[in-house]
Every structure is written in structure tokens, then in C-alpha cells.
Write a protein that holds these residues in place. Structure first.
Motif, short mmCIF file in Angstrom:
data_model
loop_
_atom_site.label_atom_id
_atom_site.label_comp_id
_atom_site.label_asym_id
_atom_site.label_seq_id
_atom_site.Cartn_x
_atom_site.Cartn_y
_atom_site.Cartn_z
N THR A 41 66.24 -75.04 -34.52
CA THR A 41 65.70 -73.75 -34.53
C THR A 41 64.30 -73.50 -35.42
O THR A 41 63.58 -72.84 -35.06
N THR A 42 64.66 -73.99 -36.47
CA THR A 42 63.45 -74.03 -37.26
C THR A 42 62.26 -74.87 -37.00
O THR A 42 61.22 -74.21 -37.03
N PRO A 68 63.44 -66.82 -25.08
CA PRO A 68 64.55 -66.79 -26.19
C PRO A 68 65.83 -67.17 -25.73
O PRO A 68 66.20 -67.07 -24.66
N GLN A 69 66.57 -67.44 -26.82
CA GLN A 69 68.01 -67.81 -26.46
C GLN A 69 68.85 -66.85 -25.81
O GLN A 69 69.73 -66.89 -24.96
N TYR A 70 68.77 -65.61 -26.43
CA TYR A 70 69.48 -64.48 -25.59
C TYR A 70 68.57 -63.43 -25.36
O TYR A 70 67.74 -63.08 -26.05
N LEU A 146 55.22 -74.07 -22.13
CA LEU A 146 56.52 -73.20 -21.96
C LEU A 146 57.65 -73.75 -22.90
O LEU A 146 58.02 -75.02 -23.07
N VAL A 147 58.23 -72.86 -23.71
CA VAL A 147 59.21 -73.20 -24.72
C VAL A 147 60.49 -72.42 -24.67
O VAL A 147 60.36 -71.22 -24.56
N LEU A 148 61.50 -73.08 -24.54
CA LEU A 148 62.80 -72.43 -24.16
C LEU A 148 63.87 -72.79 -25.36
O LEU A 148 64.09 -73.99 -25.65
N ASP A 149 64.34 -71.70 -25.79
CA ASP A 149 65.36 -71.93 -27.10
C ASP A 149 66.95 -71.90 -26.33
O ASP A 149 67.30 -71.01 -25.79
N GLU A 150 67.54 -73.09 -26.12
CA GLU A 150 69.04 -73.33 -25.75
C GLU A 150 69.05 -72.46 -24.41
O GLU A 150 69.92 -71.49 -24.57
N PRO A 151 67.99 -72.62 -23.60
CA PRO A 151 68.13 -72.12 -22.46
C PRO A 151 69.54 -71.81 -21.59
O PRO A 151 69.99 -71.07 -20.90
N GLY A 152 70.45 -73.04 -21.81
CA GLY A 152 71.80 -73.02 -20.87
C GLY A 152 73.00 -72.53 -21.85
O GLY A 152 73.93 -72.69 -21.30
N PHE A 180 62.41 -77.73 -24.81
CA PHE A 180 63.54 -76.79 -24.90
C PHE A 180 64.45 -77.28 -25.81
O PHE A 180 64.65 -78.76 -26.05
N THR A 181 65.18 -76.60 -26.58
CA THR A 181 66.47 -77.20 -27.37
C THR A 181 67.59 -76.93 -26.40
O THR A 181 67.96 -76.15 -25.84
N THR A 182 68.63 -77.95 -26.87
CA THR A 182 69.91 -78.00 -26.31
C THR A 182 70.90 -78.80 -26.94
O THR A 182 70.53 -79.39 -28.02
N HIS A 183 72.07 -78.35 -27.03
CA HIS A 183 73.38 -79.30 -27.38
C HIS A 183 73.74 -80.26 -26.54
O HIS A 183 74.64 -81.04 -27.01
N ASP A 184 73.39 -80.04 -25.31
CA ASP A 184 73.97 -81.00 -24.40
C ASP A 184 73.03 -82.09 -23.94
O ASP A 184 72.02 -81.70 -23.32
#
Length: 252
Positions: A41-42, A68-70, A146-152, A180-184
Motif C-alpha cells: 500500500t505504501t 480504491p480498495q473499498y 489505471l491503478v487499482l488497490d486490491e480490486p478483488g 494493481f495490488t493483490t494477495h493472490d
């Protein structure tokens, strides 16, 4: 293009990013992965200009389409109004949306398959539906980044599939940079060209998905044994995916 060069971010005596370098060029999609607390996130906030750098260089256009994520559900705006907000940078402080802005918002909703929500209230949509609307808002900016923070992260499996299919469609158009950021790691396999693995020891591994989303790298990243498997889709296509060792049920 968007990215960071030799970027360092410190919070007090703690160094979160230490000389981090990565970039997503136009026509490329980048997935950022890392364990909790490692600095995904940082890095994203620094890349967007929300987090000041202690040292290093940030490269980004003046307007970025950001998801944003939420998505807050207590905003009683109409869906079309939310998407038109993506045009705000070109309207000025007291400007009003023009017919061209409305047309761009409707085109963005159509692009993400959310035209049917145009007349509804944003706060009455499900989490997955709100995520699609925010993606439409990001596209309506007209930015080529295009930037997405943990979109899923808050989506069920069906909506994750919808989102990843859409991101892959956008990727294949090759007319924007996508981050995009993700844990998966499977999200990276589904919709990214490159990956940035933010290792727990402080090292960062950046490169094509074929060279980074591999079991031995992911085992270092998450501390969990990983296996790469091939799955047959309904159309006969073969999809590569990653399974952690704890997936499934132990044999009796």
C-alpha cells in the motif's frame, strides 16, 4: 508510464521502502504482491503521490485513473454522477459537466458492463457492483494509467472472475499502463504482464510474470509451499494457476 526509481520511504525509524525501483509502461499491466505489512500500500500511495518520498523519483502523469480498495456505501449519489466525477479534473473549480463528459461516463459504464446501473443510487449497489462503477469512473478520466488497490479483495469468486476478465481485456488493448495490488498470485497470472514481488526480507523482485510468478519465488514471498498446476477450462484452453500447500483437504 508510472513507477518509482530508487524510492525510499521511512516512518520514524522504520524503513518501509528502501531504494525500490519499478515501472509500468503504456501497454503493460503490473501486479504488486507481498505479505501483510511489507509495503504494498505504501508503494502504491507513493506511486500515486499520496505518500511523500524520503528519497527517489516518482514518475506519473498528472491524471491517474484510481480505483480504491473499498467503496463507501453511504454516499447517496447516482451511479452516473459518481462516474462523471472522474471528469472533474477537466472541469475546473466551478465547472459543470458537459454533454461530452456525460457521454464519456456512459461509454465507461458500457465498457465495464455496468450500463444497467446508470440510473441507480451508488449506495444501493453490492460491493462488486460498486467496484465496477469505480472502475468506470477511473476509465472516464481518460488517463492512460489505471491503478487499482486490491480490486478483488472484497469480491466473491464470480465477481473476481468478472473483474479479472475485464482487466485482461483492458490489458490486451495495449493503450494504457495498468497497476494493481493483490494477495493472490493467480490474479497476476490472469491479468498481468509483469509482477513486483515485495519479499519479506526487504528485497524486491520485478520482472515478467513468467519469470516471477513461480513456486520457489512465491514460497519465499509467503513462507508457504506452492505448486503450479494446469487446469482445463470449459472451452478446452489450459490455464496455469498456483495452489498453496494448504489448499484442499488432507487425505485420511
Amino acid at each position: 508510464m508510472i513507477g518509482l526509481t530508487n524510492a525510499t520511504v521511512r516512518f520514524g525509524s522504520r524503513t518501509i521502502l528502501d531504494g525500490l525501483t519499478f515501472a509500468a509502461a503504456r501497454g503493460r499491466s503490473l501486479a504488486i504482491l507481498g505479505p501483510n505489512g511489507r509495503g504494498k500500500t505504501t508503494a502504491l500511495r507513493a506511486m500515486l503521490g499520496f505518500q511523500p518520498l524520503n528519497s527517489g523519483i516518482r514518475t506519473a502523469p498528472s491524471i491517474v485513473g484510481y480505483v480504491p480498495q473499498y467503496a463507501s456505501s453511504n454516499q447517496s449519489y447516482g451511479v452516473l454522477d459518481v462516474v462523471v466525477m472522474g471528469r472533474a479534473a477537466g472541469l475546473g473549480l466551478f465547472g459543470q459537466p458537459t454533454p461530452a463528459d456525460i457521454a464519456a461516463a456512459n461509454a465507461a459504464l458500457d465498457q465495464v458492463g455496468a450500463t444497467r446501473f446508470a440510473g441507480e443510487r451508488f449506495d444501493r449497489l453490492s460491493g462488486g457492483e460498486r467496484q465496477l462503477v469505480l472502475l468506470a469512473r477511473a476509465l472516464a478520466t481518460g488517463s492512460d494509467v489505471l491503478v487499482l488497490d486490491e480490486p478483488g479483495s472484497a469480491l466473491d469468486l464470480h465477481n473476481q472472475q468478472r473483474l479479472l476478465t475485464l482487466l485482461d481485456d483492458l490489458r490486451q488493448q495495449r493503450d494504457r499502463a495498468i497497476v494493481f495490488t493483490t494477495h493472490d498470485p493467480n490474479h497476476a497470472l490472469a491479468a498481468a504482464d509483469d509482477a513486483l514481488l515485495m519479499m519479506p526480507e526487504g528485497e524486491a523482485l520485478f520482472g515478467p510474470v513468467e519469470e516471477t510468478i513461480l513456486p520457489h519465488h512465491l514460497e519465499r514471498l509467503y513462507g508457504v509451499a506452492m505448486r503450479m498446476v494446469d487446469l482445463s477450462a470449459a472451452d478446452g484452453a489450459i490455464h496455469r494457476c498456483v495452489l498453496p500447500a494448504f489448499a484442499g483437504r488432507r487425505a485420511a
